[in-house]
Design an enzyme around this catalytic site. Structure first.
Site, PDB file in Angstrom:
ATOM      1  N   CYS A 281     -54.439   1.024   8.072  1.00 57.04           N
ATOM      2  CA  CYS A 281     -55.056  -0.334   8.596  1.00 57.04           C
ATOM      3  C   CYS A 281     -54.962  -1.191   7.732  1.00 57.04           C
ATOM      4  O   CYS A 281     -54.328  -2.469   7.923  1.00 57.04           O
ATOM      5  CB  CYS A 281     -56.470  -0.103   9.240  1.00 57.04           C
ATOM      6  SG  CYS A 281     -57.628   0.221   8.098  1.00 57.04           S
ATOM      7  N   HIS A 331     -62.423  -0.327   9.250  1.00 56.67           N
ATOM      8  CA  HIS A 331     -61.202  -0.739   9.953  1.00 56.67           C
ATOM      9  C   HIS A 331     -60.888  -2.294   9.850  1.00 56.67           C
ATOM     10  O   HIS A 331     -61.888  -3.067  10.034  1.00 56.67           O
ATOM     11  CB  HIS A 331     -61.412  -0.181  11.174  1.00 56.67           C
ATOM     12  CG  HIS A 331     -59.980  -0.459  11.966  1.00 56.67           C
ATOM     13  ND1 HIS A 331     -58.865   0.404  11.499  1.00 56.67           N
ATOM     14  CD2 HIS A 331     -59.724  -0.686  13.232  1.00 56.67           C
ATOM     15  CE1 HIS A 331     -57.815   0.304  12.367  1.00 56.67           C
ATOM     16  NE2 HIS A 331     -58.191  -0.460  13.232  1.00 56.67           N
ATOM     17  N   GLU A 343     -52.973  -3.191  15.535  1.00 55.29           N
ATOM     18  CA  GLU A 343     -53.665  -2.540  14.207  1.00 55.29           C
ATOM     19  C   GLU A 343     -52.849  -1.086  14.048  1.00 55.29           C
ATOM     20  O   GLU A 343     -52.079  -0.604  14.793  1.00 55.29           O
ATOM     21  CB  GLU A 343     -55.082  -2.149  14.864  1.00 55.29           C
ATOM     22  CG  GLU A 343     -55.161  -1.346  16.138  1.00 55.29           C
ATOM     23  CD  GLU A 343     -56.416  -0.679  16.555  1.00 55.29           C
ATOM     24  OE1 GLU A 343     -56.438   0.070  17.474  1.00 55.29           O
ATOM     25  OE2 GLU A 343     -57.166  -1.056  15.708  1.00 55.29           O
TER      26      GLU A 343
END
Length: 365
Positions: A281, A331, A343
């Site tokens: 990420c 994240h 993402e």
């Protein structure tokens, strides 16, 4: 014969009745319930996906911690090796001094006869010779004693240092064992969550297929009813269109979003990945911003420190969305506009566009 014909007609009537019922438009209640089931199953998949991301974050944290401990163990062992070498050198010095001590005794032997220090003293030829020999023997004895004491003290000090290093290494090995257990537990938990997620996805696909079927039947019935309208009613009203979910097409935004969109459904998630061959990420964020001349670190806990905070109702494409705690998020995603984000989700999936989930903080670089 008449009974047989009547049976055939009755059976045919039942078939047509069932067929017509199966193709009939669903009620609004059926549609609403089916949509609720689909939404709930989608939410379950999303929750499990979030749980999976947290587990992956825990695994990454354990791996970083384990790597640090491994490095410390290597350094401790290197220090122990050096100390072992020093102990060996110290013992050699003691052995050499003992040899010198023996040589000194042999040098003081008279006419090759084996005499001790006391014999040397007793063998003095005069009183002055006696005093001189006693002083000489005392000096040599004191020198030998001090030298041996110093050498033994140095050896003892080095051995204590070795014991301390060995104790530190044992503590590190214990921590290493604990981290290995944590890693096994985390991977076990990941397998369990993955199994639940796969089951939830199967249920979601089943609910979606059923909802799509009901929606298609509803649309067919709606089209049939619209076709029965008079030309006058058609000219006075426009047919309605259902609004589909907004999806950001690749390249529709310039800058960071446009760059990120190039990797959608093409680039897999790779832990630690920072190139188009694979991203995690924060690696995706770092790479995309680098292409527009902005340097960001490769870690969510560091990236969240950059830029200015943006409210949820003031998001713009390119803003960063962080999930988890504000100080140490697990994240990060790139806001793509229209309630969507891009993402690199987790292992086993590609970079994708998905609806924005509840996030802890948004940053504008």
């Amino acid at each position: 014969m008449h009974k047989r014909v009547l049976s055939i007609i009755l059976a045919t009537s039942i078939v047509f009745t069932v067929g017509s019922s199966a193709l009939a438009a669903p009620t609004q209640g059926q549609l609403d319930q089916s949509k609720t089931n689909l939404t709930q199953s989608q939410q379950k998949v999303q929750d499990l996906d979030t749980q999976m991301q947290k587990v992956d974050h825990d695994i990454e944290t354990i791996l970083r911690e384990k790597a640090g401990i491994d490095s410390k163990i290597d350094k401790a062992q290197a220090s122990i090796n050096i100390v072992n070498k020093s102990i060996k050198e110290s013992q050699n010095k003691i052995n050499n001094e003992q040899e010198v001590y023996g040589q000194r005794i042999r040098t003081m032997y008279m006419n090759g006869k084996n005499q001790s220090y006391i014999n040397i003293v007793l063998g003095s030829k005069s009183f002055s010779d006696l005093i001189s020999n006693i002083e000489t023997v005392q000096k040599i004895s004191d020198y030998d004693k001090n030298l041996m004491d110093n050498l033994n003290s140095e050896k003892s000090r080095i051995e204590k240092q070795k014991d301390k290093l060995a104790s530190e290494k044992a503590s590190l090995v214990a921590l290493q064992s604990q981290d290995q257990k944590k890693l096994q537990d985390a991977n076990s938990k990941k397998s369990q969550v993955l199994a639940l997620e796969n089951k939830a996805k199967a249920e979601m696909q089943k609910n979606k297929a059923y909802y799509d079927q009901l929606q298609a039947q509803s649309n067919q019935e709606k089209a049939r009813l619209l076709s029965m309208n008079t030309s006058a009613s058609t000219s006075s009203s426009s047919p309605s269109h259902d609004r589909g979910q907004h999806v950001v097409p690749a390249g529709s935004y310039s800058g960071v979003v446009g760059i990120a969109a190039q990797f959608v459904n093409r680039t897999p998630y790779v832990w630690g990945g920072t190139t188009p061959s694979g991203f995690d990420c924060s690696g995706l964020v770092m790479y995309c911003y680098a292409q527009v001349g902005v340097s960001l670190p490769h870690y969510t806990g560091e990236q969240v420190k950059y830029g200015s905070t943006v409210s949820a109702n003031n998001l713009q494409p390119g803003d960063l969305l962080f999930f988890g705690s504000v100080s140490d998020p697990y994240h990060v995603a790139i806001y793509a506009g229209g309630g969507q984000m891009i993402e690199a989700p987790r292992a086993g999936e590609d970079v994708h566009i998905t609806p924005v989930r509840p996030f802890s903080i948004a940053k504008r670089i």
